[in-house]
Motif scaffolding. Structure first.
Motif, PDB file in Angstrom:
ATOM      1  N   UNK A   1       0.855  -1.188   0.000  1.00 13.77           N
ATOM      2  CA  UNK A   1       0.000   0.000   0.000  1.00 13.77           C
ATOM      3  C   UNK A   1       0.891   1.239   0.000  1.00 13.77           C
ATOM      4  N   UNK A   2       0.743   2.056  -1.022  1.00 15.81           N
ATOM      5  CA  UNK A   2       1.552   3.275  -1.088  1.00 15.81           C
ATOM      6  C   UNK A   2       0.999   4.308  -0.110  1.00 15.81           C
ATOM      7  N   UNK A   3       1.895   5.045   0.559  1.00 13.88           N
ATOM      8  CA  UNK A   3       1.452   6.067   1.501  1.00 13.88           C
ATOM      9  C   UNK A   3       2.541   7.115   1.660  1.00 13.88           C
ATOM     10  N   UNK A   4       2.150   8.267   2.204  1.00 14.05           N
ATOM     11  CA  UNK A   4       3.076   9.320   2.599  1.00 14.05           C
ATOM     12  C   UNK A   4       2.910   9.541   4.092  1.00 14.05           C
ATOM     13  N   UNK A   5       4.018   9.683   4.790  1.00 15.03           N
ATOM     14  CA  UNK A   5       4.026   9.824   6.251  1.00 15.03           C
ATOM     15  C   UNK A   5       4.798  11.101   6.578  1.00 15.03           C
ATOM     16  N   UNK A   6       4.100  12.103   7.110  1.00 19.32           N
ATOM     17  CA  UNK A   6       4.711  13.419   7.329  1.00 19.32           C
ATOM     18  C   UNK A   6       4.429  13.914   8.743  1.00 19.32           C
ATOM     19  N   UNK A   7       5.393  14.637   9.327  1.00 14.24           N
ATOM     20  CA  UNK A   7       5.181  15.251  10.623  1.00 14.24           C
ATOM     21  C   UNK A   7       5.392  14.290  11.774  1.00 14.24           C
TER      22      UNK A   7
ATOM     23  N   UNK B   1      -2.568   7.405   2.720  1.00 12.34           N
ATOM     24  CA  UNK B   1      -2.377   6.256   1.822  1.00 12.34           C
ATOM     25  C   UNK B   1      -3.178   6.384   0.530  1.00 12.34           C
ATOM     26  N   UNK B   2      -2.702   5.693  -0.496  1.00 15.26           N
ATOM     27  CA  UNK B   2      -3.519   5.418  -1.682  1.00 15.26           C
ATOM     28  C   UNK B   2      -4.337   4.168  -1.382  1.00 15.26           C
ATOM     29  N   UNK B   3      -5.636   4.243  -1.559  1.00 18.34           N
ATOM     30  CA  UNK B   3      -6.470   3.089  -1.269  1.00 18.34           C
ATOM     31  C   UNK B   3      -6.342   2.026  -2.359  1.00 18.34           C
ATOM     32  N   UNK B   4      -6.704   0.826  -2.004  1.00 22.09           N
ATOM     33  CA  UNK B   4      -6.559  -0.340  -2.874  1.00 22.09           C
ATOM     34  C   UNK B   4      -7.082  -0.068  -4.289  1.00 22.09           C
ATOM     35  N   UNK B   5      -6.219  -0.326  -5.282  1.00 23.90           N
ATOM     36  CA  UNK B   5      -6.618  -0.193  -6.676  1.00 23.90           C
ATOM     37  C   UNK B   5      -6.574   1.212  -7.218  1.00 23.90           C
ATOM     38  N   UNK B   6      -6.191   2.190  -6.393  1.00 19.03           N
ATOM     39  CA  UNK B   6      -6.145   3.587  -6.812  1.00 19.03           C
ATOM     40  C   UNK B   6      -4.756   4.154  -6.547  1.00 19.03           C
ATOM     41  N   UNK B   7      -4.377   5.169  -7.309  1.00 16.89           N
ATOM     42  CA  UNK B   7      -3.043   5.724  -7.147  1.00 16.89           C
ATOM     43  C   UNK B   7      -1.984   4.664  -7.385  1.00 16.89           C
ATOM     44  N   UNK B   8      -1.067   4.541  -6.441  1.00 18.42           N
ATOM     45  CA  UNK B   8       0.045   3.592  -6.574  1.00 18.42           C
ATOM     46  C   UNK B   8      -0.134   2.335  -5.724  1.00 18.42           C
ATOM     47  N   UNK B   9      -1.342   2.112  -5.221  1.00 19.54           N
ATOM     48  CA  UNK B   9      -1.624   0.891  -4.457  1.00 19.54           C
ATOM     49  C   UNK B   9      -2.303  -0.132  -5.377  1.00 19.54           C
ATOM     50  N   UNK B  10      -1.789  -1.353  -5.411  1.00 17.32           N
ATOM     51  CA  UNK B  10      -2.356  -2.345  -6.336  1.00 17.32           C
ATOM     52  C   UNK B  10      -3.724  -2.837  -5.887  1.00 17.32           C
ATOM     53  N   UNK B  11      -4.504  -3.290  -6.847  1.00 16.76           N
ATOM     54  CA  UNK B  11      -5.794  -3.902  -6.537  1.00 16.76           C
ATOM     55  C   UNK B  11      -5.591  -5.306  -5.985  1.00 16.76           C
ATOM     56  N   UNK B  12      -4.668  -6.023  -6.557  1.00 17.05           N
ATOM     57  CA  UNK B  12      -4.317  -7.375  -6.104  1.00 17.05           C
ATOM     58  C   UNK B  12      -3.010  -7.273  -5.330  1.00 17.05           C
TER      59      UNK B  12
ATOM     60  N   UNK C   1      -1.501  -9.736  -3.855  1.00 14.50           N
ATOM     61  CA  UNK C   1      -0.803 -11.013  -3.836  1.00 14.50           C
ATOM     62  C   UNK C   1      -1.682 -12.193  -3.504  1.00 14.50           C
ATOM     63  N   UNK C   2      -2.880 -11.911  -2.977  1.00 16.16           N
ATOM     64  CA  UNK C   2      -3.807 -12.976  -2.604  1.00 16.16           C
ATOM     65  C   UNK C   2      -5.039 -13.008  -3.498  1.00 16.16           C
ATOM     66  N   UNK C   3      -4.928 -12.387  -4.670  1.00 15.90           N
ATOM     67  CA  UNK C   3      -6.081 -12.280  -5.537  1.00 15.90           C
ATOM     68  C   UNK C   3      -6.888 -11.037  -5.203  1.00 15.90           C
ATOM     69  N   UNK C   4      -7.824 -10.694  -6.059  1.00 15.41           N
ATOM     70  CA  UNK C   4      -8.666  -9.515  -5.853  1.00 15.41           C
ATOM     71  C   UNK C   4      -9.860  -9.912  -4.994  1.00 15.41           C
ATOM     72  N   UNK C   5     -10.024  -9.299  -3.825  1.00 16.10           N
ATOM     73  CA  UNK C   5     -11.151  -9.673  -2.956  1.00 16.10           C
ATOM     74  C   UNK C   5     -12.469  -9.123  -3.488  1.00 16.10           C
ATOM     75  N   UNK C   6     -13.557  -9.643  -2.964  1.00 11.69           N
ATOM     76  CA  UNK C   6     -14.865  -9.093  -3.283  1.00 11.69           C
ATOM     77  C   UNK C   6     -14.900  -7.626  -2.868  1.00 11.69           C
TER      78      UNK C   6
END
Length: 262
Positions: A1-7, A41-52, A54-59
């Motif tokens: 999960x891509x994220x930025x951590x500041x402060x 964070x970038x949420x799942x499937x958006x931005x730089x966070x993958x949809x899958x 490694x365990x497949x795409x969940x419902x």
């Protein structure tokens, strides 16, 4: 999960709106990071966070998005935190409350609502998801969504903001946008959940938000036992993007107050 951590200091995780990514917080991240530790964070499937992952795409489910966020915070060693979100991000924040209310030290709801979709709204979301899966995103997604995401003043006087938001929408993967639409369509009503929230809460809304207007925000704030309301002038559904200074002026002192409580 891509994220930025500041402060540093009080951890605050901010979940972004649909269908953009954590760059929507760029205009407010550093000013808020002077008061708290801001995790975006970038949420799942958006931005730089993958949809899958490694365990497949969940419902499709916002509970999955909440679990992603909680797992990230575990990895960062964060136990208690303020959870906030804009639009979709507000839905994710409410899902976090359902999963781990004991870890939430404060709640920030921005241009969002607690009610579930009605039948017509659900059908619209599912129809868009089907089109995305069939045709991809293309230019039609931004041209369809962006006008309703922004206030009248922004559309008339801030062409650079309109272009920025259109670019953010166009950058999103079609599969991730479709998955997220299906997740939002399936979300439960959270009205009763908010009535049981015992921590401080701030509801922020753009004065010109036509998607979740000030009346809806006022009802949200009234539902929350420790709810406050801030209405930001001359902006719409993406108030942190359209009016970053006003947003920081509303949210910053509230975060400082929370941090002072320990």
């Amino acid at each position: 999960m891509h994220y930025t951590d500041s402060g540093a200091g009080l951890p605050v995780v901010l979940a972004h709106a649909f269908p953009v990514d954590s760059r929507m917080w760029n205009g407010v991240r550093q000013p808020l990071a002077g008061r708290a530790r801001v995790i975006t964070p970038d949420q799942r499937g958006l931005g730089r966070s993958p949809l899958d992952t490694g365990d497949g795409v969940p419902e499709p489910s916002l509970d999955v998005a909440a679990d992603d966020l909680l797992r990230l915070l575990d990895d960062l060693g964060v136990d208690r935190f303020v959870v906030g979100g804009c639009s979709l991000g507000g839905y994710v924040a409410m899902a976090v409350l359902r999963r781990a209310a004991e870890r939430v030290a404060g709640l920030l709801l921005v241009d969002t609502r607690a009610t579930a979709d009605d039948a017509e709204q659900r059908a619209t979301r599912l129809g868009m998801a089907e089109r995305l899966e069939r045709d991809g995103a293309g230019d039609w997604l931004a041209s369809t969504l962006v006008p309703g995401m922004l206030g009248a003043t922004t559309r008339a006087d801030r062409p650079e903001v309109v272009e920025e938001v259109a670019r953010l929408v166009s950058d999103q993967p079609a599969a991730g946008v479709a998955w997220t639409q299906r997740a939002m369509a399936a979300r439960p009503d959270s009205t009763d959940l908010l009535g049981a929230v015992t921590v401080p809460a701030l509801v922020v809304v753009g004065e010109q938000d036509t998607m979740t207007p000030p009346q809806v925000a006022s009802q949200l704030a009234a539902r929350l036992p420790q709810g406050r309301l801030a209405v930001l002038p001359e902006c719409g559904h993406l108030s942190p993007v359209e009016a970053p200074e006003a947003f920081v002026d509303a949210v910053g002192p509230w975060l400082t107050e929370l941090a002072g409580r320990g």
